[in-house]
Motif scaffolding. Structure first.
Motif, short mmCIF file in Angstrom:
data_model
loop_
_atom_site.label_atom_id
_atom_site.label_comp_id
_atom_site.label_asym_id
_atom_site.label_seq_id
_atom_site.Cartn_x
_atom_site.Cartn_y
_atom_site.Cartn_z
N VAL A 1 8.33 -1.56 8.60
CA VAL A 1 7.60 -2.01 9.79
C VAL A 1 6.09 -1.87 9.58
N ASN A 2 5.70 -0.80 8.89
CA ASN A 2 4.28 -0.54 8.64
C ASN A 2 3.77 -1.25 7.38
N GLY A 3 4.66 -1.96 6.67
CA GLY A 3 4.26 -2.67 5.46
C GLY A 3 3.80 -1.77 4.36
N LYS A 4 4.42 -0.58 4.25
CA LYS A 4 4.00 0.42 3.26
C LYS A 4 5.16 0.77 2.32
N MET A 5 4.84 1.56 1.30
CA MET A 5 5.85 2.13 0.43
C MET A 5 5.35 3.48 -0.06
N PRO B 1 0.84 -1.20 0.00
CA PRO B 1 0.00 0.00 0.00
C PRO B 1 0.87 1.25 0.00
N VAL B 2 0.45 2.26 -0.76
CA VAL B 2 1.21 3.51 -0.89
C VAL B 2 0.70 4.53 0.13
N ILE B 3 1.63 5.14 0.85
CA ILE B 3 1.25 6.11 1.87
C ILE B 3 0.97 7.48 1.24
#
Length: 269
Positions: free
Chosen positions: A186-190, A97-99
């Motif tokens: 850590v947050n599983g994001k990119m 998921p994209v932040i």
């Protein structure tokens, strides 16, 4: 619209036979129209090939799509870089998921706070450096400088001189960059800046189904080095790059040869 007469220079571009071409022109000189005419010429003269036009932002992509309708061909695909790269990452099993920009700023604030606990550096103790640090991290990713040794020795051409950066400062900046990336993991994001880097670092497993025979790039000065590198690797047979010569193309301090493109010997129009 596509029956408009071309200038001699524009005709030369459309009829150019080489597999690598750089087009330089001022804003409003018809680069997008010429690229689409060239796309049509490729499709008409080379049976069964795939062709795609890339732009950086959605507005340009929508404009190009409207022009492309006049070509009456479903074989010319129009993409923004991130739209296409998202599909590539999904195919490679690397998509996260994209932040949002707001979340990215919050994570950077957290990373700076973490750095403060072990460093008294001015970058982390004065909020005036926040924008600089955000942009520097983006620049690091645009250059693909994922190891400190690479960042330490690279010339920071195009990064301005408003904020002084010494060799010692670079070590602190890179540690902040690593801390920020750790928080993303850590947050599983990119973030969007990760797309090209992630693909290029796994280029050996690039899906063949996502390769394109001929890639044409509009407003190339808006793409960074890693994005152009990925597109160069995705092009099976040829690549055409159009850039505004009135804007700074080398904003991430690279040469065309650095991304595997030869623009010498008549390959620049």
């Amino acid at each position: 619209m596509f029956n408009v007469d071309l200038t001699k220079e524009q005709e030369e571009i459309v009829n150019f036979e080489g597999n690598e071409l750089l087009i330089k022109g001022i804003a409003g000189s018809g680069k997008t129209t010429v690229l689409l005419k060239k796309a049509r010429k490729i499709i008409e003269s080379k049976e069964g090939v795939t062709v795609a036009l890339f732009t950086f932002n959605r507005t340009l992509a929508n404009y190009a799509s409207e022009l492309a309708m006049f070509l009456n061909s479903d074989r010319i695909k129009i993409y923004t870089f991130h739209q296409w790269a998202s599909k590539v990452l999904t195919e490679m099993g690397l998509k996260r998921p994209v932040i949002s920009n707001k979340t990215a700023e919050s994570l950077l604030e957290q990373a700076i706070s973490n750095m403060k606990k072990k460093s008294n550096h001015r970058y982390f103790n004065d909020n005036k450096y926040f924008t600089f640090l955000r942009e520097e991290i983006s620049w690091i990713k645009g250059k693909g400088l994922m190891e400190f040794e690479d960042y330490q020795k690279v010339e920071r051409i195009g990064r301005g001189s408003q904020v002084r950066v010494t060799k010692k400062d670079r070590k602190q900046i890179f540690e902040l960059f690593e801390e920020y990336q750790k928080l993303l993991d850590v947050n599983g994001k990119m973030e969007f800046d990760d797309f090209a880097v992630k693909i290029y670092r796994n280029i050996d497993s690039f899906p063949e189904s996502m390769r394109i025979d001929y890639i044409l790039i509009d407003e190339a000065q808006d793409l960074d080095q890693m994005q152009l590198l990925v597109l160069r690797n995705a092009a099976r047979k040829g690549i055409v790059i159009a850039a505004d010569k009135g804007q700074k193309i080398y904003k991430t301090s690279f040469s065309w040869s650095d991304i595997g493109i030869n623009v010498r010997g008549g390959r620049t129009k």
